[in-house]
Scaffold this motif. Structure first.
Motif, mmCIF file in Angstrom:
data_model
loop_
_atom_site.group_PDB
_atom_site.id
_atom_site.type_symbol
_atom_site.label_atom_id
_atom_site.label_comp_id
_atom_site.label_asym_id
_atom_site.label_seq_id
_atom_site.Cartn_x
_atom_site.Cartn_y
_atom_site.Cartn_z
ATOM 1 N N PRO A 115 1.395 -12.013 12.393
ATOM 2 C CA PRO A 115 0.334 -13.241 12.369
ATOM 3 C C PRO A 115 -0.077 -13.204 10.916
ATOM 4 C CG PRO A 115 -1.136 -11.519 13.533
ATOM 5 C CD PRO A 115 -0.097 -10.947 13.507
ATOM 6 N N LEU A 116 -0.670 -14.161 10.326
ATOM 7 C CA LEU A 116 -0.753 -14.049 8.710
ATOM 8 C C LEU A 116 -2.022 -13.140 7.712
ATOM 9 C CD1 LEU A 116 -0.721 -16.128 6.123
ATOM 10 C CD2 LEU A 116 -2.753 -17.474 6.692
ATOM 11 N N SER A 117 -3.416 -12.803 9.066
ATOM 12 C CA SER A 117 -4.122 -12.117 9.058
ATOM 13 C C SER A 117 -3.628 -10.505 8.403
ATOM 14 C CB SER A 117 -5.110 -11.780 9.537
ATOM 15 O OG SER A 117 -4.573 -11.460 11.416
ATOM 16 N N ALA A 118 -2.645 -10.419 9.645
ATOM 17 C CA ALA A 118 -1.551 -8.893 9.066
ATOM 18 C C ALA A 118 -1.209 -9.097 7.758
ATOM 19 C CB ALA A 118 -0.696 -8.801 10.641
ATOM 20 N N ILE A 119 -0.395 -10.161 7.060
ATOM 21 C CA ILE A 119 0.684 -9.799 6.524
ATOM 22 C C ILE A 119 -0.646 -9.927 4.988
ATOM 23 C CG2 ILE A 119 1.682 -11.608 5.387
ATOM 24 C CD1 ILE A 119 2.601 -12.981 7.553
ATOM 25 N N LEU A 120 -1.439 -10.499 5.381
ATOM 26 C CA LEU A 120 -2.039 -10.603 3.823
ATOM 27 C C LEU A 120 -2.691 -8.846 3.672
ATOM 28 C CD1 LEU A 120 -4.595 -13.073 4.761
ATOM 29 C CD2 LEU A 120 -2.571 -12.666 2.878
ATOM 30 N N VAL A 121 -3.087 -8.629 4.759
ATOM 31 C CA VAL A 121 -3.620 -6.991 5.052
ATOM 32 C C VAL A 121 -2.306 -5.647 4.620
ATOM 33 C CG1 VAL A 121 -4.408 -4.606 6.077
ATOM 34 C CG2 VAL A 121 -5.010 -6.900 6.388
ATOM 35 N N ALA A 122 -0.739 -6.028 5.286
ATOM 36 C CA ALA A 122 0.577 -5.097 4.415
ATOM 37 C C ALA A 122 1.119 -5.466 3.335
ATOM 38 C CB ALA A 122 1.059 -6.403 5.887
ATOM 39 N N ALA A 123 0.520 -6.407 3.086
ATOM 40 C CA ALA A 123 0.700 -6.868 1.494
ATOM 41 C C ALA A 123 -0.016 -6.224 0.733
ATOM 42 C CB ALA A 123 0.385 -8.669 0.761
ATOM 43 N N THR A 124 -1.606 -6.436 1.078
ATOM 44 C CA THR A 124 -2.446 -5.079 -0.254
ATOM 45 C C THR A 124 -2.672 -3.708 0.196
ATOM 46 O OG1 THR A 124 -4.547 -7.452 0.508
ATOM 47 C CG2 THR A 124 -5.377 -5.583 -0.363
ATOM 48 N N LEU A 125 -2.471 -3.475 1.126
ATOM 49 C CA LEU A 125 -3.101 -2.630 1.178
ATOM 50 C C LEU A 125 -0.653 -1.185 1.160
ATOM 51 C CD1 LEU A 125 -4.256 -1.479 4.564
ATOM 52 C CD2 LEU A 125 -5.276 -1.233 2.489
ATOM 53 N N THR A 126 -0.487 -2.612 1.501
ATOM 54 C CA THR A 126 1.214 -1.719 0.930
ATOM 55 C C THR A 126 1.025 -2.292 -0.832
ATOM 56 O OG1 THR A 126 2.113 -2.423 2.976
ATOM 57 C CG2 THR A 126 4.093 -2.159 1.060
ATOM 58 N N GLY A 127 1.019 -2.920 -1.448
ATOM 59 C CA GLY A 127 1.165 -3.045 -2.344
ATOM 60 C C GLY A 127 -0.161 -1.715 -3.810
ATOM 61 N N SER A 128 -1.094 -1.973 -3.002
ATOM 62 C CA SER A 128 -1.690 -0.596 -3.875
ATOM 63 C C SER A 128 -2.366 0.318 -3.117
ATOM 64 C CB SER A 128 -3.318 -1.781 -3.644
ATOM 65 O OG SER A 128 -4.324 -1.447 -2.153
ATOM 66 N N GLY A 129 -1.771 1.375 -1.902
ATOM 67 C CA GLY A 129 -1.788 2.309 -0.936
ATOM 68 C C GLY A 129 -1.182 3.422 -2.189
ATOM 69 N N GLY A 130 -0.399 2.946 -2.383
ATOM 70 C CA GLY A 130 0.301 4.513 -3.347
ATOM 71 C C GLY A 130 -0.650 4.797 -4.484
ATOM 72 N N GLY A 131 -1.282 3.624 -5.475
ATOM 73 C CA GLY A 131 -1.735 3.611 -6.342
ATOM 74 C C GLY A 131 -3.017 4.214 -6.198
ATOM 75 N N MET A 132 -4.040 3.951 -4.782
ATOM 76 C CA MET A 132 -4.620 4.100 -4.273
ATOM 77 C C MET A 132 -5.156 6.384 -3.649
ATOM 78 S SD MET A 132 -8.008 2.656 -1.294
ATOM 79 C CE MET A 132 -6.683 2.120 -0.571
ATOM 80 N N VAL A 133 -3.520 6.105 -3.210
ATOM 81 C CA VAL A 133 -3.397 7.918 -2.910
ATOM 82 C C VAL A 133 -3.587 8.645 -3.632
ATOM 83 C CG1 VAL A 133 -1.965 9.479 -2.329
ATOM 84 C CG2 VAL A 133 -2.806 6.942 -1.020
ATOM 85 N N ARG A 134 -2.924 7.983 -5.191
ATOM 86 C CA ARG A 134 -2.296 8.935 -6.530
ATOM 87 C C ARG A 134 -4.002 8.607 -6.854
ATOM 88 N NH1 ARG A 134 -0.156 4.073 -10.251
ATOM 89 N NH2 ARG A 134 -2.919 3.967 -9.774
ATOM 90 N N ASP A 135 -4.557 8.400 -8.111
ATOM 91 C CA ASP A 135 -6.201 8.287 -8.220
ATOM 92 C C ASP A 135 -6.639 8.923 -7.525
ATOM 93 O OD1 ASP A 135 -5.339 6.116 -10.365
ATOM 94 O OD2 ASP A 135 -5.659 4.743 -9.375
ATOM 95 N N VAL A 136 -6.915 9.041 -6.105
ATOM 96 C CA VAL A 136 -8.108 10.044 -5.608
ATOM 97 C C VAL A 136 -7.434 11.444 -6.148
ATOM 98 C CG1 VAL A 136 -8.166 10.715 -3.182
ATOM 99 C CG2 VAL A 136 -8.871 8.154 -3.919
ATOM 100 N N LEU A 137 -5.968 11.197 -5.983
ATOM 101 C CA LEU A 137 -5.113 13.461 -6.225
ATOM 102 C C LEU A 137 -5.521 13.533 -7.597
ATOM 103 C CD1 LEU A 137 -2.757 12.940 -3.443
ATOM 104 C CD2 LEU A 137 -4.169 13.891 -3.294
ATOM 105 N N ALA A 138 -5.532 12.248 -8.016
ATOM 106 C CA ALA A 138 -5.544 12.548 -9.710
ATOM 107 C C ALA A 138 -7.242 13.161 -9.768
ATOM 108 C CB ALA A 138 -5.268 11.998 -10.832
ATOM 109 N N GLY A 139 -8.417 13.080 -9.025
ATOM 110 C CA GLY A 139 -9.612 12.498 -9.404
ATOM 111 C C GLY A 139 -10.082 11.804 -10.333
ATOM 112 N N ARG A 140 -9.481 10.206 -10.306
ATOM 113 C CA ARG A 140 -9.475 8.840 -10.930
ATOM 114 C C ARG A 140 -10.351 8.100 -9.808
ATOM 115 N NH1 ARG A 140 -5.578 7.544 -15.066
ATOM 116 N NH2 ARG A 140 -5.120 9.646 -16.576
#
Length: 199
Positions: A115-140
């Motif tokens: 559904p649309l709600s899942a599409i929005l969440v998928a887009a948001t977390l797929t787009g920002s997930g890798g960068g978020m994990v990167r910043d956490v591991l880099a202590g930023r």
């Protein structure tokens, strides 16, 4: 074809972004590879978990793993002067990864009939997930929580695709360019979301 192209573009862009930040933080070679790979594949892993795609599918991308390994190696071997020059482009590579994975996450969710709600969440977390994990591991502080707008542009990509306002190669390409441009404008002009006023 669109899905495959976005997957390759986003993965390579995030791999470069992760490797650049690792070198900026003076990580050793193992740290550079770990941060590069986590950034490159973190978003797609979160997407698979989110919309029910078998998590082991991530290991079927053997050729892409080789490409990411070579890209990270090139970044690691760059002279310091070059690394400092390319660090200025880190936000641009991150914007490319954000746009690519946001659109790819949306298309993946549409493909499984979400559904649309899942599409929005998928887009948001797929787009920002890798960068978020990167910043956490880099202590930023993760970019998703910084002053300038970041994750909202991924959500916008999901909304456009979820409402079927975008379809086909040319419209998807235009959406990709628009998301990258909006992200870079957010950084350049310091666009931000409202904050709680501290009286």
């Amino acid at each position: 074809m669109i899905w495959d192209v976005l997957n390759v573009v986003g993965t390579i862009a995030f791999a470069i972004s992760g490797a650049l930040i690792a070198t900026e933080e003076d990580y050793d070679i193992l740290g550079v590879y770990v941060l590069g790979f986590v950034t490159a594949f973190g978003g797609s892993t979160i997407r698979n978990l989110l919309i029910g795609i078998p998590i082991e599918n991530i290991w079927t991308q053997g050729d892409l793993f080789v490409v990411v390994f070579l890209v990270i190696t090139v970044v690691f071997l760059l002279p310091n002067a070059w690394v400092q020059y390319w660090n200025k482009w880190g936000i641009f590579f991150d914007a490319i990864g954000l746009a690519s994975f946001a659109i790819q996450g949306s298309l993946s969710a549409v493909q499984v009939g979400a559904p649309l709600s899942a599409i929005l969440v998928a887009a948001t977390l797929t787009g920002s997930g890798g960068g978020m994990v990167r910043d956490v591991l880099a202590g930023r502080k993760p970019m998703i929580f910084r002053a300038d707008i970041y994750a909202l542009w991924a959500t916008l990509a999901g909304l456009m695709i979820g409402l079927e306002l975008v379809s086909g190669l040319w419209q998807t390409s235009a959406l990709f360019v628009a998301i990258v441009t909006l992200r870079m404008c957010s950084v350049r002009f310091k666009w931000g979301l409202p904050r709680h006023p501290l009286w």
